[in-house]
Write an enzyme that holds these catalytic residues in place. Structure first.
Site, PDB file in Angstrom:
ATOM      1  N   THR A  98     -53.865  34.219   2.324  1.00  0.00           N
ATOM      2  CA  THR A  98     -52.914  33.134   2.092  1.00  0.00           C
ATOM      3  C   THR A  98     -51.951  33.095   3.265  1.00  0.00           C
ATOM      4  OG1 THR A  98     -53.082  33.472  -0.298  1.00  0.00           O
ATOM      5  CG2 THR A  98     -51.198  32.192   0.499  1.00  0.00           C
ATOM      6  N   LYS A 174     -54.227  26.291  -1.304  1.00  0.00           N
ATOM      7  CA  LYS A 174     -53.968  27.644  -1.809  1.00  0.00           C
ATOM      8  C   LYS A 174     -52.476  27.869  -2.055  1.00  0.00           C
ATOM      9  CE  LYS A 174     -54.216  31.831  -3.149  1.00  0.00           C
ATOM     10  NZ  LYS A 174     -54.677  33.008  -2.423  1.00  0.00           N
ATOM     11  N   LYS A 242     -43.922  36.851  -0.383  1.00  0.00           N
ATOM     12  CA  LYS A 242     -44.571  36.224   0.775  1.00  0.00           C
ATOM     13  C   LYS A 242     -45.071  34.823   0.455  1.00  0.00           C
ATOM     14  CE  LYS A 242     -48.922  37.275   1.651  1.00  0.00           C
ATOM     15  NZ  LYS A 242     -49.758  36.043   1.711  1.00  0.00           N
TER      16      LYS A 242
END
Length: 298
Positions: A98, A174, A242
């Site tokens: 990702t 995503k 993150k």
């Protein structure tokens, strides 16, 4: 099955399952991990353990990278003994992390300059689905990249979505998925925490919610971890620090407001700052004051 050499770099919760799926499909499989014992242990049941990404890249027609983030992907490709310099022209690099979509777009260009093909291919579904070959892949890349991949993607995933003929859209979809996942985990933790604060039996609350309209996949999955007092990191708090950070960065570039994402991000940041960053992401519930969390059953 095509008679080509496939490599998997990163044998964590997802990568190990993906490598196992490729091995079951009969591909000539090579693996590499920063933990040499992990690669050797996997290869003991079939496949070849490689010393480093460069060693793996020199042996493989397709390299699948399943590391945590863009920085680790950079190291895999361009660091000391990196794969990019060793891969043969026309080989394919499949990036499953990702990452910032803009970074993925730039990576496609960088690899093309070396004569290498690239697929922007983030994944979702968790370790169990990766192990059974039932996960989801969100992919984007050139027709040549898809042609090189052949049946490899289908060997790893039940759903392979093709979202564009150049890198970027795979990573965009995503991070939108991660927006929902992060917000749903944060909301699930908040709901369970309120129940605990109000003296509701946690298992009864779980039973009711999972059979009612308020349920979500994340409530059902992650609050089971809370009930079991098992914070083994299948997906850690710091992953959502993150990933929700990437969501907010992407939206900030076009001044698009994401109030729920911002709040969820702060919740995971708070949990990480409190020392829970490497615990399962359900540990975000630990930020709520004045509650007694379930204990592990003897």
């Amino acid at each position: 099955m095509e008679n080509i050499n496939v490599g998997v770099i990163g044998l964590g919760a997802m990568g190990r399952g993906m490598a196992a799926s490729l091995r079951r499909a009969g591909y000539a499989l090579h693996v590499c991990d920063v933990r040499e014992e992990a690669a050797r242990g996997f290869a003991a049941e079939g496949g070849t353990a490689c010393a480093d990404p460069g060693d793996l890249g020199s042996r493989c027609d397709v390299v699948v990278s399943v590391v945590v983030n863009a920085a680790q992907t950079e190291a895999v490709l361009f660091g000391e003994k990196g794969a990019a310099a060793a891969m043969k022209p026309g080989s394919l690099f499949v990036m499953c992390s990702t990452v910032d979509p803009g970074w993925s777009v730039a990576l496609e260009r960088r690899l093309a300059e070396r004569g290498l093909l690239y697929l922007d291919a983030p994944i979702s579904g968790g370790a169990a689905k990766a192990a059974s070959g039932q996960m989801t892949m969100m992919t984007a890349g050139t027709p040549a990249a898809y042609a090189k991949a052949g049946g490899i993607l289908d060997a790893m995933a039940a759903k392979v979505y093709k979202l564009g003929d150049q890198a970027g859209n795979g990573s965009k979809v995503k991070i939108i998925n991660q927006l929902l996942a992060g917000v749903h985990i944060a909301a699930a933790a908040e709901a369970m925490a309120l129940g605990l604060r109000e003296g509701v039996d946690a298992e009864a609350l779980y039973e009711v919610i999972t059979h009612s309209a308020g349920n979500s996949w994340m409530f059902e999955n992650r609050m089971a971890h809370v009930l079991a007092a098992d914070y083994t990191p299948l997906s850690a708090v710091d992953i959502f620090v993150k990933d929700l950070g990437l969501v907010l960065d992407t939206a900030r570039a076009t001044k698009f407001p994401l109030p729920l994402s911002a709040t969820a991000h702060q919740m995971f940041m708070q949990a990480s700052s409190a020392g829970f960053g490497q615990q399962d992401d359900s540990a975000v519930i630990k930020i709520f004051p004045g509650i007694t969390l379930p204990e592990a059953k003897a």
